[in-house]
Scaffold this motif. Structure first.
Motif, PDB file in Angstrom:
ATOM      1  N   GLY A  79       3.089  11.446  -9.622  1.00  0.00           N
ATOM      2  CA  GLY A  79       4.419  11.482 -10.208  1.00  0.00           C
ATOM      3  C   GLY A  79       5.504  11.721  -9.183  1.00  0.00           C
ATOM      4  O   GLY A  79       6.597  11.144  -9.271  1.00  0.00           O
ATOM      5  N   SER A  80       5.227  12.567  -8.194  1.00  0.00           N
ATOM      6  CA  SER A  80       6.216  12.821  -7.146  1.00  0.00           C
ATOM      7  C   SER A  80       6.469  11.573  -6.311  1.00  0.00           C
ATOM      8  O   SER A  80       7.619  11.238  -5.988  1.00  0.00           O
ATOM      9  CB  SER A  80       5.734  13.967  -6.259  1.00  0.00           C
ATOM     10  OG  SER A  80       6.649  14.219  -5.218  1.00  0.00           O
ATOM     11  N   LEU A  81       5.402  10.843  -5.948  1.00  0.00           N
ATOM     12  CA  LEU A  81       5.576   9.605  -5.180  1.00  0.00           C
ATOM     13  C   LEU A  81       6.329   8.554  -5.992  1.00  0.00           C
ATOM     14  O   LEU A  81       7.172   7.823  -5.451  1.00  0.00           O
ATOM     15  CB  LEU A  81       4.213   9.063  -4.754  1.00  0.00           C
ATOM     16  CG  LEU A  81       3.432   9.908  -3.733  1.00  0.00           C
ATOM     17  CD1 LEU A  81       2.056   9.300  -3.497  1.00  0.00           C
ATOM     18  CD2 LEU A  81       4.188  10.022  -2.421  1.00  0.00           C
ATOM     19  N   ALA A  82       6.033   8.476  -7.294  1.00  0.00           N
ATOM     20  CA  ALA A  82       6.716   7.491  -8.138  1.00  0.00           C
ATOM     21  C   ALA A  82       8.209   7.778  -8.229  1.00  0.00           C
ATOM     22  O   ALA A  82       9.031   6.851  -8.271  1.00  0.00           O
ATOM     23  CB  ALA A  82       6.086   7.471  -9.529  1.00  0.00           C
ATOM     24  N   ARG A  83       8.581   9.034  -8.246  1.00  0.00           N
ATOM     25  CA  ARG A  83      10.003   9.376  -8.309  1.00  0.00           C
ATOM     26  C   ARG A  83      10.713   9.069  -7.003  1.00  0.00           C
ATOM     27  O   ARG A  83      11.859   8.606  -7.001  1.00  0.00           O
ATOM     28  CB  ARG A  83      10.159  10.858  -8.655  1.00  0.00           C
ATOM     29  CG  ARG A  83       9.876  11.189 -10.113  1.00  0.00           C
ATOM     30  CD  ARG A  83       9.965  12.695 -10.353  1.00  0.00           C
ATOM     31  NE  ARG A  83       9.888  13.034 -11.768  1.00  0.00           N
ATOM     32  CZ  ARG A  83       8.769  13.171 -12.448  1.00  0.00           C
ATOM     33  NH1 ARG A  83       7.597  13.010 -11.823  1.00  0.00           N
ATOM     34  NH2 ARG A  83       8.782  13.474 -13.728  1.00  0.00           N
ATOM     35  N   MET A  84      10.046   9.325  -5.887  1.00  0.00           N
ATOM     36  CA  MET A  84      10.705   9.137  -4.594  1.00  0.00           C
ATOM     37  C   MET A  84      10.935   7.674  -4.242  1.00  0.00           C
ATOM     38  O   MET A  84      11.682   7.386  -3.300  1.00  0.00           O
ATOM     39  CB  MET A  84       9.891   9.825  -3.493  1.00  0.00           C
ATOM     40  CG  MET A  84       9.987  11.339  -3.539  1.00  0.00           C
ATOM     41  SD  MET A  84       9.220  12.161  -2.132  1.00  0.00           S
ATOM     42  CE  MET A  84       7.482  11.955  -2.496  1.00  0.00           C
ATOM     43  N   ILE A  85      10.318   6.746  -4.962  1.00  0.00           N
ATOM     44  CA  ILE A  85      10.572   5.316  -4.729  1.00  0.00           C
ATOM     45  C   ILE A  85      11.242   4.681  -5.938  1.00  0.00           C
ATOM     46  O   ILE A  85      11.288   3.456  -6.041  1.00  0.00           O
ATOM     47  CB  ILE A  85       9.258   4.570  -4.402  1.00  0.00           C
ATOM     48  CG1 ILE A  85       8.277   4.662  -5.571  1.00  0.00           C
ATOM     49  CG2 ILE A  85       8.633   5.104  -3.128  1.00  0.00           C
ATOM     50  CD1 ILE A  85       7.014   3.827  -5.369  1.00  0.00           C
ATOM     51  N   CYS A  86      11.795   5.510  -6.835  1.00  0.00           N
ATOM     52  CA  CYS A  86      12.435   5.013  -8.058  1.00  0.00           C
ATOM     53  C   CYS A  86      13.947   4.933  -7.848  1.00  0.00           C
ATOM     54  O   CYS A  86      14.576   5.897  -7.381  1.00  0.00           O
ATOM     55  CB  CYS A  86      12.105   5.925  -9.242  1.00  0.00           C
ATOM     56  SG  CYS A  86      12.907   5.435 -10.787  1.00  0.00           S
TER      57      CYS A  86
END
Length: 706
Positions: A259-266
């Motif tokens: 979830g953290s990685l998905a947010r940082m590339i959103c």
């Protein structure tokens, strides 16, 4: 014409002997060119040849200018450029000597419109006065140092890490983020998200291709991307749970990494962060030029106040255009649900006043004394003086930094107080000065024998920093007023501070000594200030949590609706002590609620009733399951009681009363309601299970909440 020709031909034997006119290609029309296939082929070939020659010529010129003809290496051209710059500097110096006002005006015109426009309006007003003195003093004594401060603020905002990130392709807009509008920030957010996605791809390329990838390897990938995010001075998601610590109490939450990685590339996630920073940067620049003060716009700039007002209007339109529906088909107006919650100013103020009255009654029963404290930041946090002039002591600090300073002072004092064996309880109110700097008001209750020690200890921490600027007078930084019961109650003393920071109820005739405006009219600016800078306005300490109080009142309302013929005072919960806490919350007596919970100054682990949470059934777009309120639970019974059994979906209204066929029916559950319907089904372990009545209509349900 025939006569003239006959006369000209008369002098010649034959007509061909007559002299001809000269050929002039610039005056005579050209002969029409006959089109042919060969001519068109030749023209196309020539155009194609010219098109291929242009890139080669431009490349040759670029190579020549870069490697063979460099103006910096040419001594003649370098001397000419140096003479030109020297002449411009000499001319600017002479103009500044003889006309310094014009230099300041040129600097103002060079600023963005959102800074130059209000300054020019102020200058135009001063020029229309009968005497030129005020305009000259305003330009030289106010505007000139303000522009110097503006330059320093911009340099602090775009620090070395920001400038390094701006060197990447497409991220140059980070240096002018405060000048962007929403569309430009959205485009910049997409570029930042694409840059982070590229970094993530390059970091993942080093992982092994097989499926045997250890969690620590994925954590190292997260650390690389988190380091890139922190260069933009943004805290990565789940940073506290995933960062490396020397002494970790809990195991690493590896499930938070996706979830953290998905947010940082959103793009959406980055847009929210960048837009918040853009608003904060612009507000701090307006504070630097003294456009946030009692002379211009108190607490917050006019531009940001209008933006927050428009934001509230759009939110209200959104609430009116949507409704909530559960699995049983019950519908609620979304606007009515918002008005019935504690986010509504009236209900928020009423709840806080009820809690304060409960604290006052508890203090009377315990024999405690009430003291009102005021804590203010040092001069280096204040951007503007009370008369509207720039503060020469200001160090370029932000509103957020002033709030963090007071939080740090309070934390250090609390640690020392607990070490000394002293205790207190009460409420803290954070509100702004006229220039937006934070200051605190505290209404604290303590044993009479500890008042002197606590006051002296708090005073020592409040004036510890920058002590030399105070001298012998410490009131500008710290004030302590004992509440005299003969003049009024503690609740009545702080009621004004509660109201003016929410909606200004009952303060229409009260004029602020700091801003000179009505407290009711300035309440909108205060709430906008807290929303922009993310300042927590109110904070209770030393008492049981208020969320459990709300859940108990919700549970009591559900029980009363289901058991219309229930005898007053009849037990609801199996445990007698828990039922006493529920009865106190249902009666609305916060003092009795505190007593039944265990009293004030009690550790949280000793409270009888606490708020229960659960993970959402539906994942969000980042693959996470959010944490939401389930109900209440108690360590006495080790069981939970659900107060939100129905799941609600947000749908768009239509004219025919049907669900919109667009996106409405695809929305995931947004909330499970602040007030549940009549047919609420509660945990069967506590013997409160009642079947839903079919004859109850939606209209009756709404009337019950009015």
């Amino acid at each position: 014409m025939l006569n003239d020709m006959s006369e000209n031909q008369a002098g010649y034997a034959f007509a061909w002997n007559t002299p001809k006119s000269a050929i002039n290609p610039y005056l005579d029309p050209p002969d029409p060119v006959q089109k042919s296939a060969l001519r068109e082929v030749i023209a196309l070939y020539a155009a194609d040849n010219r098109r291929h020659q242009k890139p080669g010529e431009s490349l040759r010129n670029a190579v020549w200018d870069r490697y063979f003809f460099n103006a910096d290496r040419d001594p003649v051209l370098r001397e000419i450029a140096q003479d030109k710059l020297t002449g411009q500097a000499r001319m600017a110096r002479e103009r500044q000597r003889f006309n310094p006002e014009q230099t300041v005006m040129d600097d103002i015109h060079a600023q963005p419109a959102w800074i130059a426009r209000p300054l020019l309006q102020r200058i135009a007003f001063l020029k229309n006065l009968s005497r030129p003195g005020p305009c000259q003093r305003y330009l030289c004594a106010t505007v000139r140092p303000c522009l110097d401060r503006l330059t320093r603020v911009r340099d602090d905002q775009t620090g070395p890490s920001i400038r390094q990130m701006a060197g990447h392709p497409g991220l140059e807009g980070l240096l002018v983020l405060s000048d962007m509008n929403q569309n430009q920030v959205k485009r910049l957010s997409a570029l930042v998200a694409a840059h982070m996605a590229g970094r993530l791809e390059s970091a993942c390329s080093l992982l092994p291709l097989d499926n045997d990838v250890q969690p620590e390897a994925i954590r190292r990938v997260w650390e690389q991307l988190a380091a890139e995010v922190m260069r933009l001075e943004v805290i990565p998601p789940a940073f506290e749970q995933l960062k490396r610590k020397r002494h970790r109490r809990r195991p690493v939450s590896y499930d938070r990494i996706p979830g953290s990685l998905a947010r940082m590339i959103c793009t959406t996630w980055w847009y929210r962060r960048l837009w918040q920073r853009r608003c904060e940067w612009r507000e701090e620049q307006l504070r630097a030029v003294c456009l946030v003060s009692r002379k211009t716009s108190p607490y917050i700039s006019r531009e940001m106040a209008l933006y927050k007002r428009e934001q509230r209007r759009k939110s209200l339109e959104f609430f009116r255009a949507h409704e909530l529906i559960n699995e049983h088909g019950d519908r609620l107006e979304m606007e009515a649900v918002v008005r019935a919650s504690t986010s509504h100013p009236v209900r928020r103020r009423n709840e806080m006043m009820a809690c304060l009255k409960g604290l006052e009654l508890i203090a009377e029963m315990r024999g405690d004394r009430a003291i009102f404290y005021t804590l203010t930041c040092p001069s280096r946090f204040h951007a503007t003086l009370s008369h509207g002039q720039p503060n020469p002591m200001w160090a370029g600090t932000t509103v957020r930094q002033s709030s963090e300073y007071l939080v740090g002072v309070f934390a250090a004092f609390r640690k020392a107080m607990h070490k000394a064996g002293l205790r207190w309880y009460g409420i803290r109110v954070a509100e702004p000065h006229h220039d937006g700097t934070v200051h605190w008001h505290l209404l604290c209750f303590m044993p009479p024998g500890d008042c002197s020690a606590i006051t002296a200890l708090l005073r020592r921490f409040a004036i510890k920093e920058d002590r030399q600027e105070l001298g012998k007078v410490t009131e500008p930084r710290f004030k302590a007023n004992a509440i005299d019961s003969r003049k009024g109650t503690p609740t009545g003393y702080i009621a004004k501070y509660i109201s003016k920071n929410i909606d200004g109820r009952g303060l229409g005739k009260h004029i602020s000594k700091e801003t000179g405006t009505s407290l009711r009219d300035s309440a909108e600016h205060v709430t906008s200030w807290a929303s922009l800078h993310r300042i927590q306005q109110f904070r209770f300490f030393g008492i049981p949590g208020r969320q459990a109080w709300r859940e108990l009142r919700l549970l009591a309302g559900q029980v009363n609706r289901q058991h219309n013929g229930r005898k007053a005072g009849a037990p609801v919960l199996a445990d007698r002590r828990l039922d006493a806490v529920l009865a106190a919350a249902d009666a609305g007596c916060f003092a009795t609620y505190i007593s039944r919970q265990g009293g004030v100054l009690v550790p949280r682990r000793q409270y009888l009733v606490r708020t229960a949470y659960e993970l959402s059934d539906v994942q969000n777009k980042y693959g996470d399951r959010s944490r939401r309120i389930y109900g209440i639970w108690s360590p006495l019974t080790k069981e939970r009681i659900c107060t939100h059994s129905f799941k609600w979906k947000r749908v768009r209204k239509t004219s025919g009363g049907q669900i919109s066929p667009g996106r409405g029916h695809l929305f995931t559950p947004w909330t499970r309601g602040n007030n549940c319907p009549h047919g609420e089904k509660i945990n069967a372990h506590h013997r409160i299970r009642v079947q839903r009545k079919e004859e109850e209509t939606i209209k009756d349900f709404k009337n019950e909440h009015k």
